[in-house]
Design a protein around this motif. Sequence first.
Motif, PDB file in Angstrom:
ATOM      1  N   GLY A   1      -2.945 -76.968  48.379  1.00 45.58           N
ATOM      2  CA  GLY A   1      -3.698 -76.907  49.620  1.00 45.58           C
ATOM      3  C   GLY A   1      -3.806 -78.240  50.348  1.00 45.58           C
ATOM      4  O   GLY A   1      -4.325 -78.293  51.438  1.00 45.58           O
ATOM      5  N   GLN A   2      -3.311 -79.303  49.748  1.00 46.96           N
ATOM      6  CA  GLN A   2      -3.400 -80.627  50.370  1.00 46.96           C
ATOM      7  C   GLN A   2      -2.001 -81.117  50.727  1.00 46.96           C
ATOM      8  O   GLN A   2      -1.321 -81.715  49.908  1.00 46.96           O
ATOM      9  N   LYS A   3      -1.590 -80.843  51.929  1.00 42.03           N
ATOM     10  CA  LYS A   3      -0.276 -81.287  52.384  1.00 42.03           C
ATOM     11  C   LYS A   3      -0.384 -82.665  53.005  1.00 42.03           C
ATOM     12  O   LYS A   3      -1.365 -82.974  53.668  1.00 42.03           O
ATOM     13  N   SER A   4       0.657 -83.431  52.830  1.00 38.60           N
ATOM     14  CA  SER A   4       0.708 -84.704  53.528  1.00 38.60           C
ATOM     15  C   SER A   4       0.936 -84.436  55.009  1.00 38.60           C
ATOM     16  O   SER A   4       1.366 -83.344  55.399  1.00 38.60           O
ATOM     17  N   LEU A   5       0.649 -85.418  55.815  1.00 33.05           N
ATOM     18  CA  LEU A   5       0.855 -85.274  57.256  1.00 33.05           C
ATOM     19  C   LEU A   5       2.311 -84.932  57.550  1.00 33.05           C
ATOM     20  O   LEU A   5       2.597 -84.055  58.372  1.00 33.05           O
ATOM     21  N   LEU A   6       3.232 -85.580  56.874  1.00 36.84           N
ATOM     22  CA  LEU A   6       4.654 -85.321  57.087  1.00 36.84           C
ATOM     23  C   LEU A   6       5.014 -83.878  56.696  1.00 36.84           C
ATOM     24  O   LEU A   6       5.759 -83.202  57.418  1.00 36.84           O
TER      25      LEU A   6
ATOM     26  N   ASP B   1      -1.483 -73.550  63.261  1.00 37.62           N
ATOM     27  CA  ASP B   1      -2.510 -74.039  62.348  1.00 37.62           C
ATOM     28  C   ASP B   1      -2.079 -73.710  60.926  1.00 37.62           C
ATOM     29  O   ASP B   1      -1.998 -72.534  60.560  1.00 37.62           O
ATOM     30  N   ILE B   2      -1.800 -74.745  60.146  1.00 36.22           N
ATOM     31  CA  ILE B   2      -1.425 -74.567  58.751  1.00 36.22           C
ATOM     32  C   ILE B   2      -2.707 -74.368  57.951  1.00 36.22           C
ATOM     33  O   ILE B   2      -3.564 -75.249  57.917  1.00 36.22           O
ATOM     34  N   ASP B   3      -2.848 -73.207  57.316  1.00 38.25           N
ATOM     35  CA  ASP B   3      -4.053 -72.926  56.536  1.00 38.25           C
ATOM     36  C   ASP B   3      -4.007 -73.625  55.181  1.00 38.25           C
ATOM     37  O   ASP B   3      -4.985 -74.186  54.723  1.00 38.25           O
ATOM     38  N   ASP B   4      -2.888 -73.513  54.510  1.00 32.84           N
ATOM     39  CA  ASP B   4      -2.692 -74.186  53.227  1.00 32.84           C
ATOM     40  C   ASP B   4      -1.192 -74.277  52.999  1.00 32.84           C
ATOM     41  O   ASP B   4      -0.427 -74.152  53.942  1.00 32.84           O
TER      42      ASP B   4
END
Length: 179
Positions: free
Chosen positions: A3-8, A83-86
């Motif tokens: 659930g924690q994507k980097s900005l890239l 919007d990326i949820d996860d």
Amino acid sequence: MKGQKSLLQRIASEREIERIIVAYCRGIDRRDSELVRSVYHDDAIDDHGGSFIGGPDEYVAWVMDHLLHFESSMHTLHNILVDIDDDDRAQAESYCVAHHVRDTGNDELLMDVFACRYVDRFENRPGVGWRIAHRIVVAEWRLRQPMLSLAEQPQGFVRGARDHTDVSYLDHLPRRLAD
């Protein structure tokens, strides 16, 4: 961490989703059934209002037949909000204006213009990647107006084709010589 994507990673996912939405429009305008089908997961739902609600295979068959009513079409995208949820879900809203040219049978053309929004749920699945899992087409407005006759259309240009003979599918662009 799930659930924690980097900005890239988020930017890459957003770009891939936008590319899928654009590919859908190209597939519709070129009547490329394989390209249209490729944007959906196998169990996706497409809701085109009272005209069609169902799965991707049925949708592709329906829309390819429906597009035969038009001489040409051009779907133009405007605002696209993703919007990326996860890691594996996203929502997208895309504004679209679809221009459909109808031949009236007496050298007159009519332009049907339909403004809508694609409200999509995307899922990123292993081995497949991002695809549409559920789409609802939201109607905004429609108009119909006369167009110039075929004889009055711009001359000397390469004309669009609604299949793989369109110049956009060529491996290289042909050299054309001016008259």
